[in-house]
Write a protein that holds these residues in place. Structure first.
Motif, mmCIF file in Angstrom:
data_model
loop_
_atom_site.group_PDB
_atom_site.id
_atom_site.type_symbol
_atom_site.label_atom_id
_atom_site.label_comp_id
_atom_site.label_asym_id
_atom_site.label_seq_id
_atom_site.Cartn_x
_atom_site.Cartn_y
_atom_site.Cartn_z
ATOM 1 N N HIS A 59 47.332 45.208 46.270
ATOM 2 C CA HIS A 59 46.611 45.713 47.438
ATOM 3 C C HIS A 59 45.119 45.438 47.394
ATOM 4 O O HIS A 59 44.375 45.936 48.228
ATOM 5 C CB HIS A 59 46.844 47.220 47.576
ATOM 6 N N ARG A 60 44.679 44.659 46.406
ATOM 7 C CA ARG A 60 43.245 44.383 46.277
ATOM 8 C C ARG A 60 43.005 42.900 46.043
ATOM 9 O O ARG A 60 43.750 42.252 45.310
ATOM 10 C CB ARG A 60 42.653 45.159 45.112
ATOM 11 N N VAL A 61 41.945 42.401 46.655
ATOM 12 C CA VAL A 61 41.549 41.003 46.496
ATOM 13 C C VAL A 61 40.047 40.981 46.217
ATOM 14 O O VAL A 61 39.283 41.720 46.836
ATOM 15 C CB VAL A 61 41.859 40.185 47.770
ATOM 16 N N LEU A 62 39.634 40.138 45.299
ATOM 17 C CA LEU A 62 38.223 39.934 45.003
ATOM 18 C C LEU A 62 37.795 38.614 45.612
ATOM 19 O O LEU A 62 38.390 37.572 45.350
ATOM 20 C CB LEU A 62 37.990 39.909 43.485
ATOM 21 N N ASP A 63 36.761 38.639 46.447
ATOM 22 C CA ASP A 63 36.205 37.431 47.055
ATOM 23 C C ASP A 63 34.830 37.207 46.448
ATOM 24 O O ASP A 63 33.871 37.893 46.787
ATOM 25 C CB ASP A 63 36.117 37.593 48.571
ATOM 26 N N VAL A 64 34.741 36.267 45.534
ATOM 27 C CA VAL A 64 33.472 35.955 44.878
ATOM 28 C C VAL A 64 32.785 34.872 45.694
ATOM 29 O O VAL A 64 33.364 33.827 45.967
ATOM 30 C CB VAL A 64 33.699 35.472 43.423
ATOM 31 N N ASP A 82 42.829 45.554 50.623
ATOM 32 C CA ASP A 82 41.403 45.843 50.506
ATOM 33 C C ASP A 82 40.751 44.645 49.836
ATOM 34 O O ASP A 82 41.232 44.163 48.815
ATOM 35 C CB ASP A 82 41.168 47.080 49.642
ATOM 36 N N VAL A 83 39.670 44.157 50.422
ATOM 37 C CA VAL A 83 38.955 43.020 49.851
ATOM 38 C C VAL A 83 37.580 43.484 49.405
ATOM 39 O O VAL A 83 36.845 44.106 50.177
ATOM 40 C CB VAL A 83 38.827 41.855 50.858
ATOM 41 N N PHE A 84 37.247 43.191 48.174
ATOM 42 C CA PHE A 84 35.938 43.486 47.621
ATOM 43 C C PHE A 84 35.196 42.167 47.552
ATOM 44 O O PHE A 84 35.623 41.250 46.864
ATOM 45 C CB PHE A 84 36.067 44.121 46.235
ATOM 46 N N GLY A 85 34.098 42.051 48.294
ATOM 47 C CA GLY A 85 33.337 40.812 48.330
ATOM 48 C C GLY A 85 32.064 40.909 47.547
ATOM 49 O O GLY A 85 31.331 41.893 47.627
#
Length: 87
Positions: A59-64, A82-85
């Motif tokens: 349920h989580r994605v990291l966008d670097v 949920d995306v954490f950028g």
């Protein structure tokens, strides 16, 4: 979170709303960054999101390197995650 389709349907108004967003102001700090977010990011999201969708696990994605966050927002809306950028 808005989906890519919702942001595109908003057209120029969507861009101005993102400019007013406190989180995105820094991403639009130069003419080049604004041009990228207005032109390249939407086109890139159309290509990247369908490729990423089957790879999303959990349920989580990291966008670097998220920039203004359009692709992160599109992934969140399309994949229901949920995306954490981080830029």
């Amino acid at each position: 979170m808005s989906t890519l389709v919702e942001l595109q349907d908003q057209g120029a108004n969507g861009i101005w709303a993102r400019l007013a967003n406190g989180v995105c102001r820094r991403a639009f700090s130069s003419p080049e960054a604004f041009a990228y977010e207005a032109t390249i990011a939407p086109a890139l999201a159309k290509v990247v999101v369908p490729v990423i969708r089957p790879m999303v696990v959990g349920h989580r994605v990291l966008d670097v390197g998220c920039g203004g966050g359009l692709i992160a927002t599109s992934i969140a809306g399309s994949c229901g995650v949920d995306v954490f950028g981080v830029d």
